[in-house]
Enzyme design. Structure first.
Site, short mmCIF file in Angstrom:
data_model
loop_
_atom_site.label_atom_id
_atom_site.label_comp_id
_atom_site.label_asym_id
_atom_site.label_seq_id
_atom_site.Cartn_x
_atom_site.Cartn_y
_atom_site.Cartn_z
N LYS A 144 0.83 -1.21 0.00
CA LYS A 144 0.00 0.00 0.00
C LYS A 144 0.86 1.26 0.00
O LYS A 144 0.59 2.21 -0.76
CB LYS A 144 -0.92 -0.02 1.23
CG LYS A 144 -1.70 1.29 1.47
CD LYS A 144 -2.80 1.54 0.45
CE LYS A 144 -3.32 2.97 0.47
NZ LYS A 144 -4.19 3.30 1.56
N LYS A 202 0.68 12.44 5.86
CA LYS A 202 0.90 11.38 6.86
C LYS A 202 1.45 10.11 6.18
O LYS A 202 2.44 9.52 6.64
CB LYS A 202 -0.44 11.04 7.54
CG LYS A 202 -0.35 9.99 8.62
CD LYS A 202 -1.25 8.76 8.55
CE LYS A 202 -2.16 8.50 7.42
NZ LYS A 202 -2.73 7.14 7.37
#
Lengths: 300, 300
Positions: free
Chosen positions: B171, B239
Site C-alpha cells: 500500500k 501522513k
C-alpha cells in the site's frame, strides 16, 4: 513534390523510410553520411552531402536530430537549411529541443519567405518504426494544414498545440511527467522489494490502481528481466530534463521535483549508465539498498 | 458468526455498511459514538461503547482508522481489542499505518491466541461505497484463507502479499508512486499552461502517451473544473508519505524524490490546503507562476 529528411538516427531513419514507403520522393542527409547512403540505396532516396542541398531540393524539409545545438547547426549553420531554403518551403523539426530555438529558427526562415513548425514526436523506436508516433505541432495553423498529409505516414496521432514552440512545450511536459514517474517507480519498487514484496506482484497491484501508468506497463517488464538495452537512453533523458528546467526558468515556474530528478539521472550517468536505457537509473538505488528488482515468484 | 468493525469514517462507514448488507451480524464502535449509533440504527448493527466490547462480541474484527497512533490505541490501548479478544479471533486492520506497528500488534495478539493481518485498502471513497476496493493482505496465509470470504463484500480485488506488514508495504509503495506522480503532474501542467498550451489538450496528449496514469485520469477533471473537495486529503497524503520515509529509513532505502514531495505537500498544508483534496497541492505552484490550470478551450 520532393520532401527532405535530415538526421537518420534511431528515430529519423525509420521515419524517413516510412515517408519513402508511402511513395514520396525524399532527399536525405545525415551527419553520418553512411546512413544517408544506406537509405538512398535501400529505398531509392536521393543522397545529399549537406543540409543546404536537401533544402534546395525539397519543398518540405523534416529534421530529427539529437539536441538543440545540432538542430541549430543543421538549420541555421554553414551549409544549413537556411542557406538553401526556397520561399514557401516548410521546415518541420521533429527533434526535442529548446522552444526558444524554435522561435529563432522560425524568425530566420521567415526572412527567406519559408515557414517553420516544431513537430516533436513521442513513441520511441517502436513508434518510429511502425509509423505510430504521436506528433505535437506548434506554429502557424494554415501551414500546419499544408503539412498534415505528410505527417500521416509517420504518426498515428497529431495534436496541433498552438503557436510556435507549443509543440515542444507539450513534448517537454510529457517527458517531465515521465522522467519523474520513472524515478518514483524506482524508489517505490526498490522499497517494496527490499521489504520483501514480490516485485512482479507489486507491479500487478500498481497496474490495478490509480498509480498505474503507461510508463510502468512499458518499462517494468524490461526491469524485471534485467534488460537495460536502449529504447531511450539515460543521456537523452538528462538532456530533455535540462530543457524543461531552462523552460521553467524562462517562464518563472519552479520545478523542484524535476530539478531533483535531473540530479538523480546525473548520478546514474556518473555511475556509467548514460548509454543504457533510462530505466537503468533504478540500478543506483538497487546498489545502495542491496536488492534487485526482478521476479522472485515461483512462476518464472 | 459475528463480525466487528471499529472506525466509521469516510472509508470505514461504507465498508461496514457493505458487510451488513451482505447479511453479516456486525458489532460496531467509533471514536465518534454518534457514527456508531447512526449505523446501528440505520442497518441493525450492534452498538458498542469500546473496542474491547467489539472484540468480546466478534470472531473477526476489522478496523479502519486514521493513523498509526489511533490503530495502536484501538488495538493495544486501554479498553482496546487486546483486552477483550477471544482466542482464535482474527483482527484485520484496514488502516494505512506503519508496518512496524503491524508486527507489534501481531505479536501482542498472538499471546492471547488471536491472529492479526494487515489489510490496507485502496480505492478512495467511491471504492469503499461501491464495495470495489483493492485490498492488500499481509500475515499468515492460512489465516488469510479464513478471512477471505469476509473481505468479499468490501473489495473487488484482494492481493496476498506475504508475511505480516507486507500488505502495508504494498500500500505504501502504491501511495509513494501516486504522491510523486501528483507533484509531477502539478509541475508539468503549470509549466505547459504558463507556456500557453491548453491544459485540456495537454491532458488529452498525456492520456495518449506513456505518461498516462490512473491518477491523471481520475484527478485531472477535478483540477480542470477547480473542484478541490476531498476524496483524499492533503493532510492524509502528508501522513502516508511520512510512513514511507520512516520505512525507507528502517530498511536502508534512500527516497530522495519522496522526501522532496513530502516537503512540497508541507508547503501546501502551510498554505492552508490540509483539508482539501490532495490535488489542491497544485495551487501552490499556480500562485507562484501566476496561472491556473483550467480549461481555456472554446469547447467549454
Amino acid at each position: 513534390m520532393t520532401l527532405g529528411f535530415l538526421g537518420l538516427g534511431i528515430m529519423g531513419y525509420p521515419m524517413a523510410r516510412n515517408l519513402l514507403r508511402a511513395g514520396h520522393s525524399l532527399a536525405v542527409w545525415s551527419n553520418t553520411a553512411a546512413k544517408a547512403r544506406r537509405l538512398a540505396e535501400a529505398e531509392k532516396a536521393e543522397f545529399c552531402a549537406t543540409p543546404k542541398q536537401v533544402a534546395e531540393a525539397a519543398e518540405i524539409v523534416f529534421l530529427c536530430v539529437g539536441d538543440t545545438a545540432m538542430s541549430e547547426r543543421v538549420t541555421l549553420g554553414p551549409d544549413g537549411i537556411l542557406d538553401g531554403v526556397r520561399a514557401g518551403s516548410i521546415v518541420a523539426d521533429c527533434s526535442t529541443v529548446a522552444p526558444s530555438y524554435a522561435r529563432r529558427a522560425a524568425a530566420a526562415l521567415a526572412e527567406k519567405g519559408a515557414h517553420f513548425l516544431d513537430t516533436p514526436v513521442t513513441g520511441s523506436k517502436p513508434g518510429a518504426e511502425g509509423g505510430t508516433l504521436t506528433i505535437m505541432v506548434g506554429g502557424d495553423a494554415a501551414i500546419y494544414e499544408k503539412l498534415k498529409p505528410y505527417l500521416e505516414p509517420m504518426g498515428k496521432q497529431v495534436y496541433y498545440c498552438g503557436g510556435i514552440g507549443l509543440g515542444l512545450h507539450a513534448k517537454l511536459t510529457q517527458n517531465l511527467i515521465l522522467s519523474n514517474l520513472l524515478q518514483a517507480f524506482n524508489e517505490g519498487l526498490v522499497l517494496a522489494t527490499r521489504a520483501g514484496v514480490d516485485p512482479e506482484l507489486m507491479i500487478e497491484i500498481l497496474n490495478n490502481s490509480a498509480a498505474r501508468s503507461g510508463m510502468i506497463s512499458f518499462k517494468a517488464p524490461y526491469v524485471l528481466r534485467r534488460d537495460f538495452s536502449t529504447n531511450f537512453s539515460t543521456r537523452w533523458m538528462h538532456k530533455d530534463i535540462g530543457l524543461m528546467l531552462e523552460t521553467g526558468a524562462e517562464l518563472g515556474v519552479p520545478l523542484p521535483l524535476t530539478g531533483l530528478t535531473r540530479q538523480l539521472v546525473q548520478v546514474a550517468i556518473s555511475e556509467g549508465y548514460a548509454d543504457e536505457d533510462m530505466c537503468s537509473t533504478i540500478k543506483v538505488l538497487e546498489k545502495i539498498a542491496g536488492v534487485e528488482v526482478k521476479s522472485i515468484s515461483k512462476k518464472s
